[in-house]
Design an enzyme around this catalytic site. Structure first.
Site, PDB file in Angstrom:
ATOM      1  N   SER A   1       1.055  -1.119  -0.172  1.00 46.39           N
ATOM      2  CA  SER A   1       0.059   0.035   0.018  1.00 46.39           C
ATOM      3  C   SER A   1       0.931   1.279  -0.165  1.00 46.39           C
ATOM      4  O   SER A   1       2.052   1.219   0.634  1.00 46.39           O
ATOM      5  CB  SER A   1      -0.884   0.172   1.017  1.00 46.39           C
ATOM      6  OG  SER A   1      -0.039   0.174   2.253  1.00 46.39           O
ATOM      7  N   LYS A   2       0.331   2.379  -0.617  1.00 45.09           N
ATOM      8  CA  LYS A   2       1.227   3.339  -0.779  1.00 45.09           C
ATOM      9  C   LYS A   2       1.367   4.038   0.579  1.00 45.09           C
ATOM     10  O   LYS A   2       2.291   4.936   0.729  1.00 45.09           O
ATOM     11  CB  LYS A   2       0.461   4.498  -1.345  1.00 45.09           C
ATOM     12  CG  LYS A   2      -0.965   4.795  -1.251  1.00 45.09           C
ATOM     13  CD  LYS A   2      -1.363   5.939  -2.314  1.00 45.09           C
ATOM     14  CE  LYS A   2      -2.909   6.499  -1.839  1.00 45.09           C
ATOM     15  NZ  LYS A   2      -3.503   7.079  -2.994  1.00 45.09           N
TER      16      LYS A   2
END
Ligand code: GLU
Length: 491
Positions: A251-252
């Site tokens: 995930s960013k």
């Protein structure tokens, strides 16, 4: 039978490394069987889809050296390859299913549905949205005639088990009780992903669907739709999700996920795609470095291992170094570095900030170096500020990071609005609030507008630098994070 695979990105954000990974495996599978690989844009979510994102995705996949036989930019016999341009066809399919008794009109509002779910839960029943919501035919006609807003939902069995055959996982069993009567056509007449995806995979002659494992739970709905339409279902293959080094889903929030970030960092596309090829897959001789052509030559989908592959930027850096040293000649090194560093458009973007501060060219490199760097070499003392205690400095960085993680429209104006709102909510002067941000992004408080720098550096590089600064200052412990999260929510 000609093998036909596809990648079907939704253009709702930055080009994600996960999209490239799934595209690569679809490409290899198709090519290995002498088949075709198609790119289709799934933009039925019109509020979230943007042309900009579509362009960015296509450009990033091309940068990685991926190519497709049919797609919105290259055309092909099954076009158009953008769902928004096919939208008129979907409604008919949904109505046909209503006529055949496989789908029904639903007039419930989201609030009513929530209430139904709650009531069912309270009675210990399955809270799912099931076919018992169907109204008697006369009532449906009356409401339709009165123009009441409605959706079309597919019917789904109440009980029993759906068995999905997966190329990697074998039989997957999912209880029908867990599957809702999925909306097929929304109240605005647009199809949902499920309807459009099935209709288009069929229309485009897709024989094998290789996609991320997050879609497994959608498979029963799709299987049922194929059966309702009387169409053959493509073979399904759910690839393992990419993970952060801590094993959570990539995930960013934890890792840069945009392909643009890797390009800006100066990675070689051949190394990035090589690394993606090693996500859950390996060459028969286990060699670490290989090209897409070599991967195609030796590809075997059964060699995909289901243990969650870890996307580790440090390992990718190492691999990139190998490519750079072994496969890039001196001449090429110079040419590619020049291309990366002195890209005309990037230099032009910087010009308004640099020109007014330059007396001689040798002034430029020191002041603009941070625009061409990865993570900055900073010391904690650089963040010391006479108006902000350390806790506040960390909060400024953390809150800015969270705020900018949620920002979907990346521009100087939107960043400014986010930052200004935060400074106000924290009751800090803009100048004081901006200090830690300047240091994190530009390495010094004496640079040009940091909003411009963040806009030009892009979301992933900006977030990565804020995260880097926060880590340098020791971050927050688990317990502190809870408190800080609450404070942020209350701002
Ligand atoms: N549009 C979906 C996505 O964004 C495609 C999923 C699929 O491959 O079926 O990932």
């Amino acid at each position: 039978m000609t093998v036909r695979t596809r990648i079907a990105p939704s253009p709702t954000g930055d080009p994600h490394v996960g999209t490239a990974y799934v595209a690569l495996f679809n490409l290899c599978f198709a090519r290995q069987h002498g088949g075709q690989f198609i790119l289709r844009i799934e933009d039925t979510d019109q509020t979230r889809s943007t042309d900009e994102s579509e362009q960015d995705i296509l450009r990033a996949l091309r940068w990685l050296g991926l190519d497709w036989d049919e797609g919105p930019d290259v055309g092909g016999p099954h076009g158009p390859y953008r769902q928004s341009e096919r939208k008129d066809s979907y409604a008919q399919y949904a109505h046909d299913l209503v006529d055949k008794g496989h789908a029904f009109y639903c007039f419930r509002t989201p609030e009513e549905l929530d209430q139904i779910r709650e009531e069912r839960k309270a009675q210990g029943l399955n809270p799912g949205i099931k076919g018992d919501l169907e109204l008697p035919a006369e009532e449906v006609q009356r409401r339709l005639a009165a123009g009441e807003p409605h959706v079309i939902r597919m019917k789904v069995p109440d009980e029993g088990t759906c068995v999905i055959q997966d190329m990697l996982r074998g039989q997957i069993e999912i209880d029908w009780a867990q599957v809702d009567c999925q909306i097929l056509l929304k109240s605005d007449g647009m199809p949902t992903y499920h309807l459009a995806n099935v209709v288009d995979d069929h229309a485009m002659g897709i024989t094998h669907v290789l996609r991320g494992e997050e879609w497994i739970n959608s498979a029963p709905k799709h299987k049922l739709l194929y059966a309702y339409f009387g169409w053959d279902m493509p073979e399904l293959c759910h690839l393992p999700l990419l993970r952060n080094p801590d094993k959570s889903k990539l995930s960013k929030r934890k890792n840069p996920t945009s392909i643009n970030f890797y390009e800006r960092m100066g990675f070689l596309p051949e190394a990035v795609i090589n690394y993606l090829g090693r996500m859950g897959w390996s060459m028969p001789d286990e060699r670490e470095k290989f090209s897409v052509a070599e991967m195609i030559e030796h590809f075997d989908i059964q060699r995909v291992s289901l243990g969650g592959p870890i996307f580790d930027v440090e390992k990718l850096r190492w691999l990139n170094g190998q490519w750079l040293r072994d496969d890039v000649s001196d001449d090429e090194f110079v040419a590619r570095l020049k291309d990366w560093w002195f890209r005309e458009d990037a230099l032009r973007d910087l010009l308004p900030h640099v020109k007014g501060r330059t007396e001689v060219f040798s002034d430029v490199a020191p002041m603009a170096a941070f625009m061409f760097s990865g993570m900055l070499d900073l010391a904690p003392e650089q963040f010391a500020h006479n108006k902000l205690e350390e806790g506040q400095v960390k909060r400024v960085l953390q809150f800015a990071l969270w705020k900018l993680e949620a920002q979907r429209h990346w521009s100087k104006e939107t960043i400014f609005a986010d930052i200004k709102g935060l400074a106000k909510a924290m009751d800090l002067k803009m100048g004081d609030f901006m200090f830690p941000i300047f240091v994190a992004i530009a390495g010094t408080p004496n640079s040009w507008s940091v909003m411009d720098s963040m806009a030009l550096l892009g979301p992933d590089m900006t977030r990565a630098r804020l995260r880097h600064a926060l880590n340098l200052l020791g971050g927050f412990s688990k317990k502190e994070t809870k408190r800080v999260e609450k404070e942020f929510a209350a701002l």
